[in-house]
Design a protein around this motif. Structure first.
Motif, short mmCIF file in Angstrom:
data_model
loop_
_atom_site.label_atom_id
_atom_site.label_comp_id
_atom_site.label_asym_id
_atom_site.label_seq_id
_atom_site.Cartn_x
_atom_site.Cartn_y
_atom_site.Cartn_z
N GLY A 1 65.58 -2.64 79.05
CA GLY A 1 67.00 -2.87 79.30
C GLY A 1 67.83 -1.62 79.03
N GLY A 2 69.09 -1.71 79.41
CA GLY A 2 70.04 -0.65 79.09
C GLY A 2 69.77 0.69 79.74
N VAL A 3 68.99 0.69 80.83
CA VAL A 3 68.61 1.98 81.42
C VAL A 3 69.30 2.19 82.76
CG1 VAL A 3 66.54 1.24 82.72
CG2 VAL A 3 66.58 3.49 81.59
N PRO B 1 63.55 -1.66 83.19
CA PRO B 1 64.74 -2.48 83.38
C PRO B 1 64.60 -3.78 82.59
CG PRO B 1 63.37 -2.48 85.37
CD PRO B 1 62.73 -1.52 84.41
N GLY B 2 65.73 -4.38 82.22
CA GLY B 2 65.69 -5.55 81.34
C GLY B 2 65.39 -6.86 82.04
N ASN B 3 65.71 -6.94 83.33
CA ASN B 3 65.43 -8.19 84.03
C ASN B 3 63.94 -8.50 83.92
OD1 ASN B 3 67.55 -9.67 85.32
ND2 ASN B 3 68.02 -7.77 86.44
N ASP C 1 72.95 -6.72 73.60
CA ASP C 1 73.74 -7.54 72.67
C ASP C 1 73.47 -9.03 72.86
OD1 ASP C 1 75.05 -5.46 71.40
OD2 ASP C 1 76.72 -5.42 72.84
N GLU C 2 72.96 -9.39 74.05
CA GLU C 2 72.81 -10.81 74.37
C GLU C 2 71.50 -11.40 73.84
OE1 GLU C 2 72.15 -8.26 76.13
OE2 GLU C 2 71.02 -8.63 77.96
N LEU C 3 70.64 -10.56 73.27
CA LEU C 3 69.31 -11.06 72.92
C LEU C 3 69.28 -11.73 71.55
CD1 LEU C 3 67.18 -8.03 74.14
CD2 LEU C 3 67.86 -10.08 75.42
N PRO D 1 67.28 -16.12 74.77
CA PRO D 1 66.06 -15.75 74.05
C PRO D 1 65.47 -14.47 74.64
CG PRO D 1 65.97 -18.04 74.81
CD PRO D 1 67.15 -17.40 75.49
N GLU D 2 65.01 -13.60 73.76
CA GLU D 2 64.37 -12.35 74.19
C GLU D 2 62.99 -12.72 74.74
OE1 GLU D 2 62.16 -9.56 74.84
OE2 GLU D 2 61.61 -10.03 72.76
N SER D 3 62.77 -12.47 76.02
CA SER D 3 61.54 -12.98 76.64
C SER D 3 60.66 -11.87 77.23
CB SER D 3 61.89 -13.99 77.74
OG SER D 3 62.60 -13.34 78.78
P1 AMP Z 1 69.75 -4.59 81.57
O1 AMP Z 1 68.56 -3.93 82.15
O2 AMP Z 1 69.96 -4.28 80.14
O3 AMP Z 1 70.97 -4.30 82.41
O4 AMP Z 1 69.51 -6.14 81.66
C1 AMP Z 1 69.36 -6.78 82.91
C2 AMP Z 1 69.20 -8.27 82.72
O5 AMP Z 1 68.03 -8.55 82.01
C3 AMP Z 1 70.34 -8.93 81.97
O6 AMP Z 1 70.60 -10.18 82.56
C4 AMP Z 1 69.77 -9.07 80.58
O7 AMP Z 1 70.35 -10.15 79.87
C5 AMP Z 1 68.33 -9.35 80.86
N1 AMP Z 1 67.47 -8.90 79.77
C6 AMP Z 1 67.43 -7.65 79.25
N2 AMP Z 1 66.52 -7.55 78.27
C7 AMP Z 1 65.95 -8.78 78.16
C8 AMP Z 1 64.95 -9.31 77.33
N3 AMP Z 1 64.31 -8.55 76.40
N4 AMP Z 1 64.64 -10.62 77.47
C9 AMP Z 1 65.26 -11.37 78.40
N5 AMP Z 1 66.20 -10.92 79.23
C10 AMP Z 1 66.57 -9.63 79.11
#
Ligand code: AMP
Ligand code: MG
Length: 402
Positions: free
Chosen positions: A245-247, A295-297, A181-183, A196-198
């Motif tokens: 992310g989200g996993v 993972p999203g980090n 949701d934060e992207l 920003p989605e990076s």
């Molecule tokens: P998650 O794996 O979804 O729990 O995300 C872990 C961290 O990575 C959180 O701080 C997210 O905001 C960051 N994150 C997830 N996806 C992205 C992305 N595509 N670009 C930048 N940061 C992200």
């Protein structure tokens, strides 16, 4: 939780190979040969001189020298060699064919040339400065094995065998699906709580380096139905789906159940490495796609994709060496490590006292892209290690080797 080695073995075992296609040499860099390239003609195709000078038959040299020989004729590049006159030398250029019966070249520099001919002394070895037909590669020899990744010199070798096309594995198709949701898109209006989605840009770049074509699915919020729907779409016409992310185990992490609901059977979803513990791998049953739930980090996403995704893409192409090798290099300074998971430490490689040495970066946080953007490599620190002294050898994966 699975070990790094076990997880990677599981990932790379029995990977189905992509079909082969023919591509022109100019677009074959980095592609993987689907069949061996065999020499249909010898290399070099004819015996030629490696020097500018004079070519002669050593049987015409009697005694111990110095010798004088008349000069008759010239062998030039791009034309058949003239016949060699008995008892004479012939002018020859680098790359020009050696006349029948001749067996040695005298470089211009070792010869005194006059109107009557040439004078020279010293040992003249049969075969000197001559590159024999087929000495590099005989007819029927394998020039490049099936499964070779084509580098620049391999393209040259193929060209020297008159190949204008090569048969390689088709490029794997990768789809990237980011969740969260934060992207927001990079460059879009700033919104409180959003970032920003990076991850797509660097993941697309890494996948491209491993030979893939990349499609980016629009990113999806942390919603179960939307995630399932996006995964269903993203699985179509894809060889490898990357979710980002989200996993993990958060209340809003929907990727794992959504993948399973869409018929993806997970092989593992946790690996004992740092960064990147939550990492899912599975296959779409009834489809052909493999799935990596990254993972999203950002540092975790890119490091796990480098360690697992890129070798998988290369294995799909039949690459004989899908995973990069590590090199042992000395630590420039003492390193401390919290025992637990195997850690991939972002490091610079810098000369110290004349040796390329390993300098870890301060910030190793999973979310820190700085140290990864600045890094030359990842140093592998085994789980049980507490400290390593300066000078100790560590295994390093150089990022240029990915
Ligand atoms: P998650 O794996 O979804 O729990 O995300 C872990 C961290 O990575 C959180 O701080 C997210 O905001 C960051 N994150 C997830 N996806 C992205 C992305 N595509 N670009 C930048 N940061 C992200
Ligand atoms: Mg998330």
């Amino acid at each position: 939780m699975m070990s790094f080695e076990a997880a990677r073995e599981r990932l790379l075992v029995d990977v189905p190979h992509l079909p082969a296609e023919r591509v022109v040499l100019d677009s074959a860099l980095g592609r993987v040969l689907a069949e061996a390239l065999v020499a249909t003609a010898p290399i070099p195709p004819f015996s030629y001189s490696a020097m500018d000078g004079y070519v002669l038959a050593t049987r015409d040299l009697v005694g111990t020298g110095p010798w004088s020989l008349p000069v008759r004729g010239e062998s030039r590049t791009g034309r058949p060699a003239p016949a060699l006159e008995v008892g004479a030398a012939c002018v020859i250029s680098t790359g020009a064919e050696v006349p029948a019966g001749a067996d040695a070249v005298l470089p211009r520099e070792v010869v005194e040339a006059a109107a009557a001919g040439i004078r020279f002394e010293g040992k003249v070895r049969p075969g000197q400065h001559i590159r024999r037909a087929g000495e590099d590669l005989a007819v029927g020899a394998v020039a490049l094995e099936k499964g070779s990744r084509l580098g620049p010199a391999a393209l040259g070798l193929a060209a020297s065998l008159d190949a204008t096309e090569v048969v390689v594995a088709r490029r794997p198709r990768v789809t990237i699906l980011c969740t969260g949701d934060e992207l927001r898109a990079p460059g879009s209006a700033k919104v409180p709580g959003k970032i920003p989605e990076s991850n797509s840009a660097p993941l697309a770049a890494l996948a491209g380096m491993a030979g893939a074509t990349v499609r980016r699915h629009p990113h999806v919020g942390d919603d179960r139905d939307a995630t399932e729907h996006a995964i269903r779409e993203a699985l179509a016409d894809t060889d490898l789906l990357l979710t980002v992310g989200g996993v993990s185990v958060g209340d809003h992490d929907w990727v794992r159940p959504a993948l399973e609901a869409q018929g993806v059977v997970l092989d593992f979803w946790k690996v004992s490495i740092k960064p990147g513990k939550p990492l899912a791998f599975g296959r779409h049953q009834g489809g052909t796609a493999a799935v990596l739930g990254l993972p999203g980090n950002p540092a975790s996403a890119l490091i796990t994709f480098s360690l697992f995704g890129m070798p998988l893409l290369r294995a799909m192409q039949g690459d004989r060496a899908p995973a990069p090798s590590f090199v042992a290099l000395p630590l420039a300074e003492r390193l401390t490590h919290k025992p637990g998971r195997l850690e991939f430490v972002r490091v610079a490689l810098a000369p110290r006292e004349g040796r390329l040495s390993v300098v870890p970066f301060e910030n190793q946080a999973s979310g820190a892209l700085t140290s990864l953007a600045w890094a030359d490599g990842l140093a592998l620190v085994p789980g049980e290690v507490e400290t390593l002294d300066a000078g100790a050898l560590v295994e390093v994966l150089r990022l240029q080797d990915l």
